[in-house]
Design an enzyme around this catalytic site. Sequence first.
Site, short mmCIF file in Angstrom:
data_model
loop_
_atom_site.label_atom_id
_atom_site.label_comp_id
_atom_site.label_asym_id
_atom_site.label_seq_id
_atom_site.Cartn_x
_atom_site.Cartn_y
_atom_site.Cartn_z
N THR A 1 0.92 -1.13 0.04
CA THR A 1 -0.07 0.06 0.04
C THR A 1 1.16 1.38 -0.07
O THR A 1 1.91 1.23 0.59
CB THR A 1 -0.78 0.09 1.20
OG1 THR A 1 -1.95 1.07 0.82
CG2 THR A 1 -0.48 -0.06 2.55
N CYS B 1 -3.72 7.45 7.81
CA CYS B 1 -4.28 5.86 7.63
C CYS B 1 -3.31 4.98 8.19
O CYS B 1 -1.99 5.27 8.64
CB CYS B 1 -4.52 5.73 6.18
SG CYS B 1 -5.68 6.92 5.36
N HIS C 1 -5.89 -1.15 4.56
CA HIS C 1 -5.46 0.29 4.71
C HIS C 1 -6.80 1.07 5.03
O HIS C 1 -7.66 1.30 4.36
CB HIS C 1 -5.19 0.76 3.09
CG HIS C 1 -4.70 2.28 3.13
ND1 HIS C 1 -3.87 2.58 2.06
CD2 HIS C 1 -4.96 3.29 3.93
CE1 HIS C 1 -3.52 3.72 2.38
NE2 HIS C 1 -4.36 4.46 3.39
#
Lengths: 160, 209
Positions: free
Chosen positions: A22, A28, A45
């Site tokens: 990711t 996040c 995520h």
Amino acid sequence: MEIIKVGMADLAVAKSPHKLITLGLGSCIGIVLYDSVYKIGGLAHIMLPSSKEIRNNSNKAKFADTAIDILIDKMLSLGAKKNNIRAKIAGGSQMFSFNSKSDVLKIGERNANASRKKLSECRIPIICEDCGGNYGRTIELNTKDGSLLVRTIGYGTKII
Amino acid sequence: MNIDNLNSILIDVFKEIGNIGSGNAATALASIIDKKIDMAVPQVNILEFKHVTDILGGGEIPVVGIYFELDGDIEGNILFILNIDSAVNLVNILFNRQKENKENKELEDMDMSALSEIGNILAASYVNSLSSLTGLTLKISVPSISIDMAGAILSVPAIEFGQLGDKVLFIETQFEEDDKLVIGDLFLIPKMDSFKKILEKLGVSYGNN
């Protein structure tokens, strides 16, 4: 070997030898689960701490609490065993700083706390984490050995 | 009003808002650096979160982000994004530095401060024109600057939207200096309830949206 890209508010699972990646985690959190016996990994995520605080919560991968549940289920259906699963988390930084009342900017910290809480409720130990700070991270899980590569701009690259 | 079913008239209104705001911002930028600035037609991007990180050419691309909170009658954020090369070129133009410095891609404190100030002027001219168009009172916060991965910077406004729905709405305008030395993106990211106020003030009916 395939590299599976996980976007924001998204999750995926994979078996060895594939990789899960990711890009650009800010506030996040990247939640990484790994079964070292069956070599099965999962990556979520997440953007927000709790689905219970938000009315529109149909995208389960967006929240720490619901994403972890789904990630575990998906890994189990690939053949992982719950007792083997260990977690690593990364992200949760504060990209911009303001002296404001808005707690949105402290969302990184809240995301990290919510992820830790949910993982402990699921009895999944967190073996390492790389959270906080004010910089972005790209993470890549190698399902061959469960190593997690954390890449940053200006803060180096490490494997946790 | 829901992001998922905006009709084309509303999208046009948002584009026009972007046009007016960024038109003024482009003029301001042109007069600061004394160069011609071209501006693209503003884009209204409605994206799912998983595609947000791709809009600047990839989640890992290093960019300079200058972020503002928009406050007053409408709420939201303004984000000015430059890629690293553009940021270096921009401060070189501003400080009248020679091209030999071009290899030096490091931005120093002074450069960061100058970039924040440019962002500040652009954001202020953007909201000023919005404010005079709508008669709404708008204020911006002090700038906050960060050099980091595009995805990490865009996650900040995305999270704001995440609390309301599953999509993000950005009104994006791309600037380009004449010699393509400086290319920047200016994003207006209003909260959805603020849209209604803008539309009401402009006398646009948004029906059942």
